[in-house]
Design an enzyme around this catalytic site. Structure first.
Site, mmCIF file in Angstrom:
data_model
loop_
_atom_site.group_PDB
_atom_site.id
_atom_site.type_symbol
_atom_site.label_atom_id
_atom_site.label_comp_id
_atom_site.label_asym_id
_atom_site.label_seq_id
_atom_site.Cartn_x
_atom_site.Cartn_y
_atom_site.Cartn_z
ATOM 1 N N GLU A 97 0.894 -1.166 0.000
ATOM 2 C CA GLU A 97 0.000 0.000 0.000
ATOM 3 C C GLU A 97 0.921 1.202 0.000
ATOM 4 O O GLU A 97 1.322 1.700 1.048
ATOM 5 C CB GLU A 97 -0.923 -0.013 1.236
ATOM 6 C CG GLU A 97 -2.020 1.032 1.173
ATOM 7 C CD GLU A 97 -1.535 2.435 1.473
ATOM 8 O OE1 GLU A 97 -1.222 3.169 0.495
ATOM 9 O OE2 GLU A 97 -1.488 2.814 2.643
ATOM 10 N N GLU A 99 3.577 8.972 -3.441
ATOM 11 C CA GLU A 99 4.467 8.492 -2.385
ATOM 12 C C GLU A 99 5.597 7.624 -2.940
ATOM 13 O O GLU A 99 6.241 6.885 -2.197
ATOM 14 C CB GLU A 99 3.663 7.704 -1.336
ATOM 15 C CG GLU A 99 2.729 8.590 -0.533
ATOM 16 C CD GLU A 99 1.992 7.832 0.553
ATOM 17 O OE1 GLU A 99 2.257 6.618 0.727
ATOM 18 O OE2 GLU A 99 1.152 8.439 1.232
#
Length: 600
Positions: free
Chosen positions: A65, A74
């Site tokens: 994730e 990210e």
């Protein structure tokens, strides 16, 4: 732990953040998985494989994730790329298996106001934005919001929802910059301004298990919408708005690098890949909510009404706020002289552009110094008869941080005329007990999740909060987080700008009955500025609370939220009361607060 429960022989859990890695190891041990799971406190790019490595062998299932609202922000792409090259076996599977990004072209005056300044009418004058600002493509960063809270009436869809591209995480992923285009036919004519975007995940190869980030209004059954604050939806502003007509065939192109996305609209396929960047500096000085605030004509009219009532032909006016248009308004309304303190060099340059664009370069003298440094010589030996501020300061996080204006007013006392007018003349801090629809979840302990005891993480979070944050308010744009009032708005502190900042702390204590039925999760706090005796600007509620407790919040400023450690059930009979104790410390410019709820 889910993988082991599902039958995995062994799992390596890679976590770079040390406090979370320690919590993970504790959770693994607490749930009796220590013989099946090894926690590796490293960045995945530093993990080694081999007999003496962190991993004994390459893995054949990759569970990750690594996503944010923009999907790749990210560093998902380079992390996946490295994992496939160095940590995974060929032909491995990934969970989630695939991600797909969707986008829709819309016209939205409401959202476009967050990136471009509109002309302002000031008593027969039209204050125009600099040409460079209108030609600027804006800031490159994504605007991530709770799109579900933007009413559908605030935008018009000009085209269909386009599937832009997909990423198969079970195969080698490339972080090389790339672009994808989607051809579509315009469904409704209008001004193409904004791209709304979100993504979904196919958790399994067949796509039978889907996790979607689509906004609430796309659901036929809104109750099925899963609220999230870690993944929201993205708003992208086109480099320039353009008129489109029904039936036009256009191409929407998305570009990406390692960490970000951006969009363009063209008649053909757009091959240009240069990332948009601000060239006018305004998008670097003003946040998107600040753009919206400056474009709020109702708010602007309140300031103009207040300024008209206090300015005279002989007024010597000094403005104290970051990147504010108030000093320009003061000049256009006929003040004799107008000075403005602009500590930020970039902010000063933005206001200079406005002055030059409207041929009033000498109308406002911009002083790039702090209030404490100002001298009579800087003011051409004039005394200040009118001190004005919105107030707005780019460094303010919580509502009361804008009381910096009060500190500036105090530092300037020696330069004020006797009886000088201060705008705003005072400010009031308001308090409201609320029941949040969903925001309470960000403070609620997880306890047991998927049948696993994750209390060590709850304990880690609570220890961090107890260090300081649990006794403080935190800033939130409450327009994005629906809540219901359980009390009436209550004034708890008033700050008189006609006077200097007191040397000692200011304390306010009192009680407030819970008159609404529901679960009290905490308190919303905001400032209201009294520009004059009869003109007030609210930085919190933009409408009175309805009989049902519905709250409508200003979208321009963040409100303060103080969460109760344990929610309190209110019967609404008024017998349960909130006790508050707030102390404004003038030395640090902050407010310490304590709340308790008691029931007879």
């Amino acid at each position: 732990m889910m993988a082991v429960t599902a039958g995995a022989d062994f799992c390596y859990a890679v976590e770079v953040f040390t406090p979370m890695a320690k919590a993970a190891a504790s959770i693994v041990k607490k749930n009796s998985f220590s013989d099946k799971i090894k926690v590796i406190n490293k960045h995945s790019s530093e993990v080694t494989v081999g007999p003496d490595g962190d991993m004994q062998e390459r893995a054949n299932i990759l569970v990750t994730e690594l996503f944010d609202t923009e999907l790749i922000g990210e560093g998902a792409l380079p992390s996946y790329e490295h994992a496939h090259l160095h940590l995974m076996q060929e032909g491995c599977e990934a969970v989630p298996h695939r991600a797909t990004i969707y986008a829709q072209l819309v016209e939205s005056e409401h959202l476009w106001n967050w990136t471009q300044i509109r002309p302002v009418q000031v008593d027969g004058h039209t204050l125009l934005p600099p040409a460079a600002m209108g030609q600027c493509s804006g800031t490159p960063s994504v605007c991530d919001i709770q799109l579900s809270q933007v009413p559908q009436s605030a935008f018009t869809a000009l085209g269909p929802l386009c599937t832009m591209f997909s990423v198969d995480f079970s195969k080698l992923v490339s972080s090389t910059p790339c672009s994808y285009s989607s051809r579509f036919v315009v469904q409704a004519g209008g001004r193409a301004q904004v791209v709304l975007s979100w993504w979904d995940l196919d958790m399994d190869p067949s796509g039978s298990i889907v996790c979607s980030m689509a906004p609430k209004w796309t659901y036929s059954e809104p109750k099925e919408y899963p609220w999230r604050d870690h993944w929201m939806q993205s708003v992208y502003f086109l480099p320039a708005e353009r008129n489109v007509s029904e039936g036009d065939e256009l191409s929407l192109t998305v570009f990406h690098d390692d960490y970000s996305l951006w969009y363009s609209l063209s008649d053909g396929v757009d091959k240009s890949s240069s990332r948009p960047c601000c060239t006018c500096q305004a998008h670097l000085v003003w946040t998107r909510p600040r753009f919206g605030e400056l474009n709020d004509w109702q708010r602007t009219e309140r300031y103009l009404r207040a300024l008209r009532s206090i300015l005279r032909p002989d007024s010597v006016c000094l403005a104290v706020s970051d990147g504010s248009l108030l000093p320009i308004f003061a000049h256009q309304l006929g003040a004799k002289k107008v000075f403005s303190l602009e500590n930020s060099g970039m902010s000063k340059q933005v206001i200079e552009q406005f002055l030059e664009a409207n041929s009033i370069k000498n109308g406002v003298q911009l002083l790039g110094i702090q209030a404490e440094q100002l001298t009579a010589a800087d003011l051409e030996e004039e005394q200040i008869s009118v001190l004005i501020g919105e107030p707005f300061f780019s460094t303010s996080l919580l509502p009361w941080h804008s009381l910096f204006f009060w500190h500036c007013r105090t530092a300037l006392a020696r330069l004020l005329q006797p009886g000088a007018t201060i705008l705003p003349c005072s400010a009031t801090l308001y308090l409201l007990a609320v029941e949040f629809e969903d925001l309470w979840r960000i403070r609620a302990p997880c306890g047991t999740c998927e049948s696993f005891d994750v209390s060590p993480m709850d304990e880690m979070v609570q220890q961090s909060l107890d260090f300081r944050e649990s006794r403080e308010a935190e800033p939130h744009h409450l327009w994005e987080y629906p809540c219901r009032a359980l009390t009436k708005p209550h004034p708890v502190m008033t700050f008189d700008f006609q006077q200097c900042v007191p040397e000692r702390p200011v304390n306010s204590q009192g009680i407030l009955p819970l008159t609404g039925r529901g679960r009290c999760h905490g308190f919303a706090l905001w400032m209201e500025y009294n520009l004059t005796e009869d003109v007030t600007v609210s930085m919190g509620l933009s409408k009175p609370v309805s009989e049902e407790g519905e709250c409508v919040w200003s979208p321009h400023r963040k409100q303060g939220v103080y969460f109760l450690q344990t929610p309190w059930e209110s019967s609404g009979d008024g017998r349960t009361v909130v006790s508050y104790n707030l102390t404004f410390d003038p030395n640090i410019g902050d407010i310490k607060m304590d709340f308790s709820i008691t029931q007879p």
